[in-house]
Scaffold this motif. Structure first.
Motif, PDB file in Angstrom:
ATOM      1  N   ARG A  58       0.805  -1.227   0.000  1.00 30.93           N
ATOM      2  CA  ARG A  58       0.000   0.000   0.000  1.00 30.93           C
ATOM      3  C   ARG A  58       0.836   1.275   0.000  1.00 30.93           C
ATOM      4  O   ARG A  58       0.301   2.364   0.091  1.00 30.93           O
ATOM      5  N   ASP A  59       2.185   1.113  -0.077  1.00 26.11           N
ATOM      6  CA  ASP A  59       3.089   2.257  -0.060  1.00 26.11           C
ATOM      7  C   ASP A  59       2.921   3.076   1.217  1.00 26.11           C
ATOM      8  O   ASP A  59       2.788   4.304   1.184  1.00 26.11           O
ATOM      9  N   ARG A  60       2.897   2.394   2.337  1.00 25.87           N
ATOM     10  CA  ARG A  60       2.775   3.022   3.648  1.00 25.87           C
ATOM     11  C   ARG A  60       3.953   2.573   4.517  1.00 25.87           C
ATOM     12  O   ARG A  60       4.800   1.801   4.098  1.00 25.87           O
ATOM     13  N   ILE A  61       3.999   3.065   5.766  1.00 25.85           N
ATOM     14  CA  ILE A  61       5.000   2.613   6.717  1.00 25.85           C
ATOM     15  C   ILE A  61       4.308   2.090   7.964  1.00 25.85           C
ATOM     16  O   ILE A  61       3.152   2.446   8.247  1.00 25.85           O
ATOM     17  N   VAL A  62       5.009   1.254   8.717  1.00 23.43           N
ATOM     18  CA  VAL A  62       4.495   0.748   9.988  1.00 23.43           C
ATOM     19  C   VAL A  62       5.133   1.609  11.073  1.00 23.43           C
ATOM     20  O   VAL A  62       6.256   1.375  11.516  1.00 23.43           O
ATOM     21  N   SER A  63       4.420   2.630  11.495  1.00 23.34           N
ATOM     22  CA  SER A  63       5.020   3.689  12.313  1.00 23.34           C
ATOM     23  C   SER A  63       5.582   3.188  13.629  1.00 23.34           C
ATOM     24  O   SER A  63       6.644   3.636  14.074  1.00 23.34           O
ATOM     25  N   GLU A  64       4.900   2.208  14.283  1.00 26.11           N
ATOM     26  CA  GLU A  64       5.389   1.773  15.596  1.00 26.11           C
ATOM     27  C   GLU A  64       6.666   0.946  15.510  1.00 26.11           C
ATOM     28  O   GLU A  64       7.311   0.717  16.541  1.00 26.11           O
ATOM     29  N   LEU A  65       7.055   0.519  14.313  1.00 24.62           N
ATOM     30  CA  LEU A  65       8.291  -0.232  14.171  1.00 24.62           C
ATOM     31  C   LEU A  65       9.460   0.642  13.714  1.00 24.62           C
ATOM     32  O   LEU A  65      10.600   0.169  13.662  1.00 24.62           O
ATOM     33  N   VAL A  66       9.182   1.905  13.384  1.00 24.38           N
ATOM     34  CA  VAL A  66      10.221   2.753  12.809  1.00 24.38           C
ATOM     35  C   VAL A  66      11.325   3.006  13.834  1.00 24.38           C
ATOM     36  O   VAL A  66      11.078   3.479  14.950  1.00 24.38           O
TER      37      VAL A  66
END
Length: 396
Positions: free
Chosen positions: A384-392
């Protein structure tokens, strides 16, 4: 009873089987010289891979030495081969795995180049003692200034003590001076003869380009005879260099070219490239892109990159935390979802203790502490061309 030693000669690998056979021929010659098993392995494009070659000898020996069959220390020598050696040390804990040095600058190679030049002089019917003979040493060219600097060093060593009018360094690509303009500059000296020496191991696409460029120059400049010599091939003097590299590795005296490596020290013009993580990323993206190389006969370094490139650190601390499982699950998830992404392993991403670490490019997002159960979320973010913010862990 175990054999005391074995050597893996690490070649680059080619779609041209003739080039791969050259590596195997040198491996056989080195085995004859050392008196114990020497097998060939390849970084890419040919089999067996270096890990497979190590695996084939590790059960029957106590020590394995990996020697890169590379002319200079660019990214493959500085990143790819050490990564394989580190992994082998983890997988084969009862075997001592040693990292050898590349061919580099060696008196035997200077002597070999001198002989190659003499053969061209005989072909042109000129004599360096009586005629104005200029040699152009042409290498592949690299984005690594350390590697390019060694070409100039070899050219100078070939000049010293010999009756050449001059010895110039040139490159067939990537950096300057390129061969064609270098030849035109040499022509202004009005030499009697120009000897072009391809600084290549074998007869590949780039060697043929050097020959063609030399032939064109010879046609254009009628007052100067010009001809191209042969590559290094499988000359016995290469075995002398490889045997020396083995002895260095086994005595712990391997001097890697780190003092002038652009990834480890800031060099003028390359300030933005210092940092071990950048070195490993560059090596991995280059290595992965080769899988999509177009027809080598047309253009040997055209790459068709994927939309996303994901690297998983598999260095020791990340491996202990389950990085191998993360790597394989990511590969499977990408295949199952049909995502245009390449998943590759990397060495240290310089975040030891915070892993497993996963880097996503071109998004420039690094994830830390990634567990196998996080893989589906990462795969979904790629789709989906997104990021997994809590893993950044960090962004670049």
């Amino acid at each position: 009873m175990l054999d005391a030693e074995a050597v893996v000669l690490a070649g680059h690998g080619s779609r041209r089987e003739k080039s791969n056979e050259q590596v195997r021929t040198l491996a056989a010659g080195l085995e004859g010289r050392l008196g114990f098993p020497v097998t060939a392995g390849f970084i890419e494009l040919a089999e067996p891979s270096i890990p497979e070659a190590i695996e084939s000898v590790a059960p029957s020996v106590s020590d394995v030495t990996v020697i890169p069959l590379s002319l200079f220390a660019a990214s493959h020598v500085k990143a790819d081969v050490p990564l394989v050696v580190n992994e082998a040390r983890t997988e084969h804990t009862d075997v001592n795995v040693h990292n050898g040095r590349h061919l580099g600058v060696h008196p035997a190679i200077v002597e070999l180049l001198d002989d190659r030049a003499a053969a061209v002089e005989a072909e042109l019917n000129v004599d360096r003692e009586d005629d104005d003979v200029v040699v152009v040493l042409c290498a592949r060219g690299s984005s690594d200034p350390d590697s390019n600097g060694d070409v100039h060093k070899l050219a100078r060593l070939l000049y010293e003590g010999r009756a050449f009018a001059d010895v110039e360094a040139a490159f067939i690509g990537v950096t300057e001076p390129l061969l064609e303009p270098a030849l035109h500059t040499v022509a202004k000296r009005r030499p009697d003869a120009v000897v072009v020496l391809p600084y290549m191991l074998g007869d590949g696409v780039l060697t043929e380009r050097i020959r063609e460029t030399t032939a064109t120059f010879d046609d254009e400049y009628r007052y100067a005879e010009a001809a191209c010599g042969d590559p290094l091939g499988t000359d016995d003097r290469l075995l002398t260099v490889l045997a020396d590299r083995f002895e260095e590795a086994r005595t712990g005296d391997v001097s890697m070219s780190c003092d002038t490596c652009k990834y480890k020290v800031e060099l003028d013009g390359f300030e933005g490239e210092a940092g071990g993580a950048r070195a490993m990323l560059r090596a991995m993206t280059h290595q992965a892109a080769h899988a999509d190389r177009s027809d080598i006969d047309e253009e040997p370094h055209v790459h068709d990159a994927p939309d996303k490139h994901v690297t998983v650190c598999t260095n020791r601390t990340c491996a202990d935390a389950g990085a191998a499982t993360v790597l394989e699950r990511l590969r499977q998830a990408v295949r199952d979802r049909g995502i245009d992404a390449r998943i590759t392993r990397s060495s240290c991403l310089d975040r030891c203790g915070d892993g497993p670490n996963v880097a996503v490019y071109p998004d420039n997002v690094w994830y830390g502490g990634v567990a196998p159960e996080d893989v589906d979320r990462i795969a979904s973010s790629l789709e989906r061309d997104r990021i997994v913010s809590e893993l950044v862990d960090q962004t670049l």
